[in-house]
Design a protein around this motif. Sequence first.
Motif, PDB file in Angstrom:
ATOM      1  N   PHE A 138       0.855  -1.190   0.000  1.00  5.00           N
ATOM      2  CA  PHE A 138       0.000   0.000   0.000  1.00  5.00           C
ATOM      3  C   PHE A 138       0.892   1.242   0.000  1.00  5.00           C
ATOM      4  O   PHE A 138       1.654   1.443   0.943  1.00  5.00           O
ATOM      5  CB  PHE A 138      -0.878   0.030   1.266  1.00  5.00           C
ATOM      6  CG  PHE A 138      -2.143  -0.755   1.166  1.00  5.00           C
ATOM      7  CD1 PHE A 138      -2.124  -2.108   0.917  1.00  5.00           C
ATOM      8  CD2 PHE A 138      -3.382  -0.124   1.321  1.00  5.00           C
ATOM      9  CE1 PHE A 138      -3.291  -2.839   0.824  1.00  5.00           C
ATOM     10  CE2 PHE A 138      -4.561  -0.843   1.229  1.00  5.00           C
ATOM     11  CZ  PHE A 138      -4.527  -2.204   0.982  1.00  5.00           C
ATOM     12  N   GLY A 139       0.782   2.065  -1.040  1.00  2.00           N
ATOM     13  CA  GLY A 139       1.543   3.312  -1.076  1.00  2.00           C
ATOM     14  C   GLY A 139       2.678   3.243  -2.067  1.00  2.00           C
ATOM     15  O   GLY A 139       3.597   2.425  -1.941  1.00  2.00           O
ATOM     16  N   ALA A 140       2.615   4.108  -3.103  1.00  2.00           N
ATOM     17  CA  ALA A 140       3.644   4.132  -4.146  1.00  2.00           C
ATOM     18  C   ALA A 140       4.509   5.375  -3.973  1.00  2.00           C
ATOM     19  O   ALA A 140       4.662   6.179  -4.879  1.00  2.00           O
ATOM     20  CB  ALA A 140       2.997   4.104  -5.523  1.00  2.00           C
ATOM     21  N   GLY A 141       5.078   5.530  -2.777  1.00  2.00           N
ATOM     22  CA  GLY A 141       5.907   6.705  -2.504  1.00  2.00           C
ATOM     23  C   GLY A 141       7.384   6.343  -2.410  1.00  2.00           C
ATOM     24  O   GLY A 141       7.840   5.344  -2.976  1.00  2.00           O
ATOM     25  N   TYR A 142       8.126   7.156  -1.660  1.00  2.00           N
ATOM     26  CA  TYR A 142       9.575   6.983  -1.534  1.00  2.00           C
ATOM     27  C   TYR A 142       9.942   5.643  -0.896  1.00  2.00           C
ATOM     28  O   TYR A 142      11.041   5.129  -1.132  1.00  2.00           O
ATOM     29  CB  TYR A 142      10.168   8.124  -0.698  1.00  2.00           C
ATOM     30  CG  TYR A 142      10.232   9.424  -1.456  1.00  2.00           C
ATOM     31  CD1 TYR A 142      11.320   9.719  -2.269  1.00  2.00           C
ATOM     32  CD2 TYR A 142       9.199  10.352  -1.375  1.00  2.00           C
ATOM     33  CE1 TYR A 142      11.392  10.890  -2.971  1.00  2.00           C
ATOM     34  CE2 TYR A 142       9.250  11.540  -2.090  1.00  2.00           C
ATOM     35  CZ  TYR A 142      10.350  11.811  -2.883  1.00  2.00           C
ATOM     36  OH  TYR A 142      10.407  12.980  -3.584  1.00  2.00           O
ATOM     37  N   VAL A 143       9.043   5.106  -0.074  1.00  2.00           N
ATOM     38  CA  VAL A 143       9.313   3.796   0.529  1.00  2.00           C
ATOM     39  C   VAL A 143       8.671   2.680  -0.292  1.00  2.00           C
ATOM     40  O   VAL A 143       9.316   1.676  -0.607  1.00  2.00           O
ATOM     41  CB  VAL A 143       8.787   3.765   1.996  1.00  2.00           C
ATOM     42  CG1 VAL A 143       8.800   2.346   2.550  1.00  2.00           C
ATOM     43  CG2 VAL A 143       9.649   4.664   2.864  1.00  2.00           C
ATOM     44  N   GLY A 144       7.387   2.874  -0.662  1.00  2.00           N
ATOM     45  CA  GLY A 144       6.634   1.802  -1.325  1.00  2.00           C
ATOM     46  C   GLY A 144       7.243   1.348  -2.637  1.00  2.00           C
ATOM     47  O   GLY A 144       7.382   0.134  -2.872  1.00  2.00           O
ATOM     48  N   PRO A 167      -4.081   4.842  -4.490  1.00  2.00           N
ATOM     49  CA  PRO A 167      -5.250   5.465  -5.119  1.00  2.00           C
ATOM     50  C   PRO A 167      -4.860   6.585  -6.089  1.00  2.00           C
ATOM     51  O   PRO A 167      -5.691   7.037  -6.883  1.00  2.00           O
ATOM     52  CB  PRO A 167      -6.046   6.024  -3.936  1.00  2.00           C
ATOM     53  CG  PRO A 167      -5.079   6.100  -2.806  1.00  2.00           C
ATOM     54  CD  PRO A 167      -4.014   5.095  -3.051  1.00  2.00           C
ATOM     55  N   VAL A 188       2.168   3.898   3.675  1.00  2.00           N
ATOM     56  CA  VAL A 188       1.515   5.174   3.351  1.00  2.00           C
ATOM     57  C   VAL A 188       2.134   6.269   4.223  1.00  2.00           C
ATOM     58  O   VAL A 188       2.872   5.978   5.161  1.00  2.00           O
ATOM     59  CB  VAL A 188      -0.012   5.080   3.607  1.00  2.00           C
ATOM     60  CG1 VAL A 188      -0.626   3.994   2.736  1.00  2.00           C
ATOM     61  CG2 VAL A 188      -0.317   4.803   5.075  1.00  2.00           C
ATOM     62  N   GLY A 189       1.851   7.514   3.914  1.00  2.00           N
ATOM     63  CA  GLY A 189       2.456   8.633   4.644  1.00  2.00           C
ATOM     64  C   GLY A 189       1.920   8.729   6.077  1.00  2.00           C
ATOM     65  O   GLY A 189       0.791   8.314   6.371  1.00  2.00           O
ATOM     66  N   LYS A 245      -7.028   4.287   7.276  1.00  2.00           N
ATOM     67  CA  LYS A 245      -7.816   4.098   6.050  1.00  2.00           C
ATOM     68  C   LYS A 245      -7.386   2.798   5.359  1.00  2.00           C
ATOM     69  O   LYS A 245      -8.230   2.007   4.905  1.00  2.00           O
ATOM     70  CB  LYS A 245      -7.593   5.304   5.129  1.00  2.00           C
ATOM     71  CG  LYS A 245      -8.157   5.186   3.733  1.00  2.00           C
ATOM     72  CD  LYS A 245      -9.635   5.518   3.712  1.00  2.00           C
ATOM     73  CE  LYS A 245     -10.132   5.439   2.266  1.00  2.00           C
ATOM     74  NZ  LYS A 245     -11.462   5.275   2.041  1.00  2.00           N
ATOM     75  N   ALA A 246      -6.076   2.578   5.292  1.00  2.00           N
ATOM     76  CA  ALA A 246      -5.567   1.341   4.675  1.00  2.00           C
ATOM     77  C   ALA A 246      -6.100   0.129   5.432  1.00  2.00           C
ATOM     78  O   ALA A 246      -6.535  -0.859   4.826  1.00  2.00           O
ATOM     79  CB  ALA A 246      -4.041   1.351   4.663  1.00  2.00           C
ATOM     80  N   GLN A 251      -9.655  -0.463   4.508  1.00  2.00           N
ATOM     81  CA  GLN A 251      -9.745  -1.026   3.147  1.00  2.00           C
ATOM     82  C   GLN A 251      -9.387  -2.510   3.154  1.00  2.00           C
ATOM     83  O   GLN A 251     -10.016  -3.309   2.460  1.00  2.00           O
ATOM     84  CB  GLN A 251      -8.790  -0.268   2.202  1.00  2.00           C
ATOM     85  CG  GLN A 251      -9.262   1.136   1.902  1.00  2.00           C
ATOM     86  CD  GLN A 251      -8.219   1.877   1.068  1.00  2.00           C
ATOM     87  OE1 GLN A 251      -7.046   1.940   1.441  1.00  2.00           O
ATOM     88  NE2 GLN A 251      -8.647   2.427  -0.049  1.00  2.00           N
ATOM     89  N   LYS A 291       4.955  -0.661   7.458  1.00  2.00           N
ATOM     90  CA  LYS A 291       6.287  -0.128   7.152  1.00  2.00           C
ATOM     91  C   LYS A 291       6.357   1.364   7.447  1.00  2.00           C
ATOM     92  O   LYS A 291       7.437   1.936   7.554  1.00  2.00           O
ATOM     93  CB  LYS A 291       6.586  -0.331   5.666  1.00  2.00           C
ATOM     94  CG  LYS A 291       7.581  -1.432   5.459  1.00  2.00           C
ATOM     95  CD  LYS A 291       8.224  -1.416   4.107  1.00  2.00           C
ATOM     96  CE  LYS A 291       9.260  -2.501   4.044  1.00  2.00           C
ATOM     97  NZ  LYS A 291      10.244  -2.494   5.130  1.00  2.00           N
ATOM     98  N   LYS A 339      10.933  14.936  11.478  1.00  2.00           N
ATOM     99  CA  LYS A 339       9.584  14.432  11.807  1.00  2.00           C
ATOM    100  C   LYS A 339       9.650  13.387  12.921  1.00  2.00           C
ATOM    101  O   LYS A 339       8.875  13.439  13.876  1.00  2.00           O
ATOM    102  CB  LYS A 339       8.991  13.834  10.521  1.00  2.00           C
ATOM    103  CG  LYS A 339       7.780  12.951  10.713  1.00  2.00           C
ATOM    104  CD  LYS A 339       7.149  12.585   9.387  1.00  2.00           C
ATOM    105  CE  LYS A 339       7.663  11.299   8.767  1.00  2.00           C
ATOM    106  NZ  LYS A 339       7.312  10.078   9.446  1.00  2.00           N
ATOM    107  N   ARG A 375      11.547  18.085   1.499  1.00  2.00           N
ATOM    108  CA  ARG A 375      10.912  18.184   2.809  1.00  2.00           C
ATOM    109  C   ARG A 375      11.943  18.537   3.884  1.00  2.00           C
ATOM    110  O   ARG A 375      12.962  17.878   4.029  1.00  2.00           O
ATOM    111  CB  ARG A 375      10.198  16.865   3.150  1.00  2.00           C
ATOM    112  CG  ARG A 375       8.909  16.698   2.364  1.00  2.00           C
ATOM    113  CD  ARG A 375       8.228  15.383   2.652  1.00  2.00           C
ATOM    114  NE  ARG A 375       8.848  14.268   1.961  1.00  2.00           N
ATOM    115  CZ  ARG A 375       8.360  13.008   1.986  1.00  2.00           C
ATOM    116  NH1 ARG A 375       7.275  12.745   2.681  1.00  2.00           N
ATOM    117  NH2 ARG A 375       8.962  12.049   1.319  1.00  2.00           N
TER     118      ARG A 375
END
Length: 467
Positions: free
Chosen positions: A7-13, A31, A88-89, A105-106, A109, A123, A269, A334
């Motif tokens: 879940f999540g197509a970002g810097y980690v996913g 999404p 996800v973030g 939310k994940a 789902q 993760k 963060k 960031r």
Amino acid sequence: MSKVTIFGAGYVGVPTAAHFSRTHQITIYDPDEQKINNIREVLDGTTHELHIHEKGLPELLRENRENLKLTTDIKEALEDPEFIFISVGTPPNARGRANLKYVCKAAEQIAANLKNDAIILNKSTVPPGTAYMVQDIIASNLKTDFKFAVGSCPEFLAEGSAVEDLRTPDRIVYGCDDPEALRKITEFFSYLHGKATLCPMSTISSELTKYAANSILATKISFMNSMAVLCDSIGANIREIQEGIARDSRIGRKFLNASMGYGGSCFPKDTRAIAEYGRLNGVPLSLIKSTIAINEEIIEYFANKIQDDFNGDLKGKNIAIWGIGFKARTDDLRESKAVEVARFLMDHGTHAFIFDTVKGALTNFEIENQQYKGKFTICQDQYQMFDQDLDGLVIGNEHEKFRNPKMSQLKKMRALNIYDGKNILNNQLIRQLTQEGFNYKSVGKDTVVNGVDKDRLVHFLREKYMD
Ligand SMILES: NC(=O)c1ccc[n+]([C@@H]2O[C@H](COP(=O)([O-])OP(=O)(O)OC[C@H]3O[C@@H](n4cnc5c(N)ncnc54)[C@H](O)[C@@H]3O)[C@@H](O)[C@H]2O)c1
């Protein structure tokens, strides 16, 4: 070979998916259609540019495309995974608390769409206890009676070297309180890495390990930064001190670079998040609070050095910034200290000329700094701005291209000021620059130029240390 959904197509996913796809069958779910389409285009060779900049990532994705499926459809995402990774973030709120709405939310789902037994591993970086909350959400929303377990598998990759970090990790930390699930997770990672690097533990310890790791690394940096200020004040050289302590194997070489501070999407963060988590649990975590405070002070210290050189008046000055990403080789801005310096300069009337080796970093700077439109110029070439009557050059990140600047270009500057925010220039070059008439400032290395005021120190010792 296991079936995995991420879940999540970002810097980690995305890097995780690419790495797992060497030996497992992976579905990436996000999404965000744009991101999924972009990865699709990379897989079919229409483009080489991903929405995130990561060395070797497009190639690795393409190499393993047979094992990769992409979707924005949650039903398709949860057709038959044995493992589900949530990446996800968890963006911070004003108090520094990680926002868990995307994780929750994940979980909802997953509960609504799961069609088989599965192990769910988080993760994302989350406050300890989150896995129990995810377990609760899934248990109370699950439509049918599938067996599932929730655990934690924090990520330690660094942007810019994600592919290599995932391929050769120091260790893989994961936790799950269900012994059978923990055994299966061990099997999953053994398949990829062998047993040597595995570090299984309880769920809550695994979640806290992530914060502990980032906090200790950030603390090393802040520690060196506070030493660097002392160096400037007495005439010692932080680089030499760094070398002296790095050779002590108990301390280690890494994360000892003094600089204008740490940035990025993780250290600021995560240190704030764990300090706030400690406070809410009645545990003050004073050391981490000091780490954060030093990081906020050091950028001011650096920016003030620049301002002081212009007698407090930066109006009408032209200053170049090399490296705007929070570190070299990333488009991620960031909490970038270079961006903070750029904004400080522009707020005080300076025109900033921005260059980075990563095009995406420049695009992101332009998008995220609309309020400064007209106060900066984006430069596609490292030396293009030297025709512009420059009054200073700030080195904003540690890219190797910035370590040996072309003297002939630097000499075109209207005022010969170099501000090394990442302490990357070596002593020999600094001395050469000084001989050529440059004013060089850094964090903790001003002594290379100024030397030691021996008389002052002797006077100070006689006065304060002779009772
Ligand atoms: N970026 C890093 O270097 C790094 C390193 C280690 C850990 N982390 C942690 O990993 C997590 C992810 O970070 P990131 O930098 O990859 O974030 P990111 O913002 O780059 O990516 C998050 C992705 O999740 C997607 N998403 C949101 N809700 C979703 C849902 N319900 N289902 C599927 N996808 C959804 C978003 O569209 C986005 O593409 C964070 O908790 C972060 O702290 C990040």
